[in-house]
Scaffold this active site. Structure first.
Site, PDB file in Angstrom:
ATOM      1  N   LYS A 181      50.759 -53.677  21.563  1.00 41.44           N
ATOM      2  CA  LYS A 181      51.892 -52.838  21.158  1.00 41.44           C
ATOM      3  C   LYS A 181      53.107 -53.712  20.874  1.00 41.44           C
ATOM      4  CE  LYS A 181      55.260 -50.652  23.123  1.00 41.44           C
ATOM      5  NZ  LYS A 181      56.262 -50.879  22.074  1.00 41.44           N
ATOM      6  N   GLU A 217      55.960 -61.578  31.977  1.00 42.02           N
ATOM      7  CA  GLU A 217      56.903 -62.626  31.602  1.00 42.02           C
ATOM      8  C   GLU A 217      58.221 -61.914  31.333  1.00 42.02           C
ATOM      9  OE1 GLU A 217      59.263 -64.615  29.933  1.00 42.02           O
ATOM     10  OE2 GLU A 217      58.014 -64.929  28.163  1.00 42.02           O
ATOM     11  N   CYS A 270      64.475 -65.429  26.637  1.00 45.45           N
ATOM     12  CA  CYS A 270      64.385 -65.218  28.080  1.00 45.45           C
ATOM     13  C   CYS A 270      64.729 -66.484  28.865  1.00 45.45           C
ATOM     14  CB  CYS A 270      62.998 -64.720  28.450  1.00 45.45           C
ATOM     15  SG  CYS A 270      61.701 -65.646  27.647  1.00 45.45           S
ATOM     16  N   GLU A 293      71.153 -60.684  32.919  1.00 47.81           N
ATOM     17  CA  GLU A 293      70.749 -61.272  31.642  1.00 47.81           C
ATOM     18  C   GLU A 293      71.545 -60.610  30.511  1.00 47.81           C
ATOM     19  OE1 GLU A 293      66.640 -60.520  30.288  1.00 47.81           O
ATOM     20  OE2 GLU A 293      66.505 -62.685  29.997  1.00 47.81           O
TER      21      GLU A 293
END
Ligand code: NAI
Ligand code: MG
Length: 481
Positions: free
Chosen positions: A178, A253, A287, A384
């Site tokens: 996906k 992850e 990331c 983040e």
């Protein structure tokens, strides 16, 4: 420029509409204009895809062909990707907003190399013989995990598909992939190439759609054996809970808040380059971005003034222009989130040294931004941001640095800049993160593992390590009596 085609679902090597008939729009974030629309898969379509993947796993050519033949097919994917690399680079840039210089020089070569690497590894996956006591012969088989669900993000749409598919296909798994709803286009184009490369029907199924519908259906489906997810820590936690329904194996992850650490004894010019690469590559939507820039007090002012000069020369704008160094953020949501964090930083006492505002009247462009006077407890240092915003934090000495660098829920990566190699290696051991870059930043190779400590996730992608994610070990005992 190529015509951007409407997209469909890929199930059993056939392109089809969603059962609901729904479609969703895909936007070019640099112009805010619609690029095309794509079939919107949900639970019913995931179900069809899982059935096709199960059939392909249990019977048919994928199961019976030799590992070397699987490797050849994966290698043909690499060859076709290379042949069409310019179309892929352009499509990725149109859909994601990242500069064409980066799609050409990073996303495409790294994606091609990932398929090449796993093509070569396919026939080198094997078990061991084990000297057990007694009159037995004992050996292990390393078998594929089965039907694998893979949910990927929008920041490196093609590359994340490659990281996921390379090892899954090499081990003989079958896949329901996906892509992120913001960026489904290159994954769908990869599906075309996979069919052309000779991937048998049902081995790779692609279901574009939204997270809470298509994504959650993959994570919960009782006939999916393993789910691999890349994205936010928040959704990683949801995926893990959903996967608990049938105890499917999980690898995650997730986010990061990497320290990029500059000591006074470093090569300052190289470290300035490293700070730039660390946070402005891919508009900071990375990331492992070096988002907390730790500067030793002695060089703090000099370093920031050099960095500011460089940042203010950056070319931000049309992602299709080869001279552009920073493009648009992926979506309006991401654009607003980043500007919100900059405001929050100011409220908590940080100063905007440069940037801090939209870069263009149209499109989701944010100026490359340096926040000065940040301390490690501020929201901008803890959460983040996923944008071109670097938080400069001063440190006094090794102990002070080490405590702050590790004072985060994340642990994906870190950068260390020093000419003292002993110090660099000691710190590499002390920092709790999955990747450490010494006098470099954002270096990748298909052979080298990548993944997180702490809430940055678990499991290692790339290299031989990724085979662990997609295989399971069987122990076979044979009586020699
Ligand atoms: P997200 O984590 O919601 O999206 C990533 C993928 O997960 C997409 O394919 C999405 O459709 C899917 N997803 C979302 N909700 C789901 C659910 N309930 N069940 C199953 N799948 C689901 O990330 P989002 O919302 O696009 O971005 C939010 C923040 O996440 C970013 O600002 C950034 O901080 C972080 N992020 C981190 C990434 C990384 O590489 N570690 C990549 C993308 C985002
Ligand atoms: Mg989300």
């Amino acid at each position: 420029m190529q015509v951007v085609k409407p997209g469909k679902l890929l199930i059993n090597n056939e392109w089809c509409e969603a059962e609901s008939g729904k479609r969703f729009s895909v936007t070019n974030p640099a112009t805010e204009q619609k690029l095309t629309d794509v079939a919107e898969g949900d639970a019913a379509d995931v179900n069809r895809a899982v059935k096709a993947a199960r059939r392909a796993f249990e019977s048919g050519p994928w199961k019976t062909m030799s590992a070397r033949e699987r490797g050849r097919i994966i290698n043909r994917i690499a060859i076709l990707l290379d042949k069409h690399k310019e179309e892929f680079a352009e499509l990725e840039t149109l859909n994601n907003g990242k500069p064409i210089s980066e799609t050409r020089n990073a996303d495409l070569p790294l994606s091609i190399e990932t398929f090449e690497y796993y093509a070569g590894l396919a026939d080198k996956i094997h078990g061991d013989t084990i000297p057990v006591s007694g009159n037995f012969f004992n050996y292990t088989l390393r078998e594929p995990a089965g039907v694998v669900g893979q949910i990927i993000p929008w920041n490196f749409p093609l590359l994340m598909a490659a990281w996921k598919l390379g090892p899954a296909l090499a081990t003989g798994c079958t896949v329901v992939l996906k892509p992120a709803e913001q960026t489904p286009l290159t994954a769908l184009k990869l599906g075309e190439i996979a069919i052309e490369a000779g991937l048998p029907a049902g081995v790779l199924n692609i279901i574009p759609g939204y997270g809470p519908t298509a994504g959650a259906a993959i994570a919960t489906h009782p006939d999916v054996d393993k789910v691999a997810f890349t994205g936010s820590t928040e959704v990683g936690k949801i995926v893990m809970q959903l996967a608990g329904a049938n105890l499917k194996r999980v690898s995650l992850e997730l986010g990061g808040k990497a320290p990029n650490i500059v000591f006074a004894d470093s090569d300052i010019e190289a470290a300035v380059n490293g700070a730039m690469r660390g946070i402005f590559f891919n508009q900071g939507e990375v990331c492992c971005a070096g988002s907390r820039l730790f500067l030793e007090e002695k060089i703090h002012d000099e370093f920031l003034s050099k960095l500011k000069t460089r940042v203010e020369k950056m070319i931000v704008g049309n992602p299709l222009d080869p001279k552009t160094q920073m493009g648009a953020q992926v979506s309006e949501e991401q654009f607003k989130k980043i500007l919100g964090y900059i405001d929050q930083g100011k409220k908590e006492g940080a100063t905007v040294l440069t940037g801090g505002a939209p870069a263009q009247p149209k499109g989701y462009f944010v100026k490359p931004t340096i926040l000065e006077g940040v301390n490690n407890n501020m929201t901008v240092a803890r959460e983040e941001i996923f944008g071109p915003v670097v938080c400069a934090i001063a440190f006094k000495n090794h102990d002070d640095l080490c405590r702050q660098a590790n004072d985060t829920v994340y642990g994906l990566s870190a950068g260390i800049w020093t000419r003292d190699i002993g110090k660099a290696h000691r710190l590499a051991k002390e920092i709790k993160a999955g990747t450490i870059w010494i006098n470099c930043y954002n270096c990748f190779d298909a052979a080298s593992p990548f993944g997180g400590f702490k809430q940055s996730g678990f499991g290692r992608e790339l290299g031989k390590y990724a085979l662990e994610l997609y295989t399971q070990v069987k122990s076979v005992w044979v009586s020699l009596d």
